[in-house]
Design an enzyme around this catalytic site. Structure first.
Site, short mmCIF file in Angstrom:
data_model
loop_
_atom_site.label_atom_id
_atom_site.label_comp_id
_atom_site.label_asym_id
_atom_site.label_seq_id
_atom_site.Cartn_x
_atom_site.Cartn_y
_atom_site.Cartn_z
N GLY A 108 -0.02 1.95 -2.60
CA GLY A 108 -1.18 2.84 -2.71
C GLY A 108 -1.03 3.87 -1.61
N GLU A 109 -2.07 4.09 -0.87
CA GLU A 109 -2.02 5.04 0.26
C GLU A 109 -2.36 4.25 1.51
OE1 GLU A 109 -1.14 8.39 2.05
OE2 GLU A 109 -1.02 8.17 -0.14
N CYS A 164 5.60 -1.25 -0.47
CA CYS A 164 5.42 0.18 -0.24
C CYS A 164 4.32 0.44 0.81
CB CYS A 164 5.19 0.89 -1.57
SG CYS A 164 5.64 2.62 -1.48
N ARG A 209 7.00 7.09 6.87
CA ARG A 209 6.30 7.25 5.59
C ARG A 209 6.89 8.38 4.76
NH1 ARG A 209 0.00 7.70 6.57
NH2 ARG A 209 0.06 7.71 4.29
N ILE A 213 8.53 5.00 -5.01
CA ILE A 213 7.54 6.04 -5.25
C ILE A 213 6.94 6.45 -3.91
CG2 ILE A 213 5.40 6.63 -6.47
CD1 ILE A 213 6.05 4.19 -8.35
N ARG A 214 7.32 7.62 -3.43
CA ARG A 214 6.88 8.09 -2.10
C ARG A 214 7.02 6.95 -1.09
NH1 ARG A 214 1.47 9.66 -1.78
NH2 ARG A 214 2.03 11.00 -0.06
N HIS A 244 8.49 -0.68 -5.37
CA HIS A 244 7.50 -1.38 -6.21
C HIS A 244 8.24 -2.36 -7.11
CE1 HIS A 244 3.85 1.08 -5.44
NE2 HIS A 244 4.76 1.93 -5.02
N GLU A 292 6.60 -4.51 -8.97
CA GLU A 292 5.59 -5.04 -9.91
C GLU A 292 5.47 -4.22 -11.18
OE1 GLU A 292 5.14 -3.37 -7.25
OE2 GLU A 292 3.49 -1.96 -7.49
N1 GLN Z 1 3.27 7.22 0.38
C1 GLN Z 1 2.37 6.11 0.55
C2 GLN Z 1 2.00 5.94 2.01
O1 GLN Z 1 2.67 6.48 2.87
C3 GLN Z 1 2.97 4.83 0.00
C4 GLN Z 1 3.30 5.02 -1.45
C5 GLN Z 1 3.24 3.80 -2.29
O2 GLN Z 1 2.68 2.79 -1.92
N2 GLN Z 1 3.78 3.95 -3.47
O3 GLN Z 1 1.06 5.29 2.29
#
Ligand code: GLN
Length: 190
Positions: free
Chosen positions: A46-47, A78, A107, A135-136, A171, A173
């Protein structure tokens, strides 16, 4: 066996499905009482800044730290990995974290959303490669002496373990392959 999935933000449903597929009973966690009912916990992606703030607001930051310190298996993916890292390098911080694992992460260092990619990883103790979605994702820049590297991508650690703590920069999942969740669940059973 009950495995909690932190359900404040992020891809809770996918982790719950993967845990159920791995033979555990997934339980969404939003409160201390929820937390006290489970044997292990997954921190979804997530974030990380947002999840950290919500962990504190929901009164879960310290309780999760205490459970993990007393041996509860914890699996962060992540953003979850970022929350577990003792150190963050680079410009983007996430001040409210669990700070449990002796790793340094940067990050978003694999690029932006458009740079997301899948990779087949050789994971220790899995017979066939695991397809992982980045993903990021955070880059692991340093691992402490007590941290085992279970998988690498282009020479960088992407799956790491320190005792009861497991963290992935990708990820696992969302690909329908539940072997990493199985590995985690079997560590809870053991
Ligand atoms: N970019 C998010 C962060 O720095 C993490 C991305 C993710 O969980 N897919 O928090």
């Amino acid at each position: 066996m009950k495995v909690g999935v932190l359900a404040l933000q992020g891809d809770v449903r996918e982790h719950s499905r993967a845990l159920d597929g791995a033979g555990a009973t997934a339980v969404p966690i939003k409160t201390r009482v929820d937390l006290s009912s489970v044997d292990a916990l997954v921190l979804p992606g997530g974030e990380s800044t947002t999840i950290g703030k919500l962990l504190e607001r929901f009164g879960l930051l310290q309780p999760v730290v205490e459970r993990a310190r007393s041996g509860m298996p914890l699996f962060g993916t992540c953003a979850g990995m970022i929350l577990m890292a003792k150190e963050i390098t680079g410009p983007e911080l996430a001040p409210l974290r669990l700070k449990l694992m002796d790793i340094s992460v940067k990050r978003n260092a694999y690029g932006r959303q458009v740079d997301s990619f899948e990779a087949d990883l050789d994971v220790e103790s899995l017979d066939a490669p695991l397809t992982a979605a980045f993903i990021r994702a955070p880059v692991v820049e340093r691992v402490g002496a007590c941290v085992e590297v279970l998988a690498r991508w282009e020479d960088r650690p992407v799956l790491v373990r320190q005792g009861n703590l497991l963290a992935a920069s990708f990820h696992p999942e969302i690909t329908g392959d539940h072997r990493l969740h199985e590995l985690f669940v079997s560590s809870v059973e053991g």
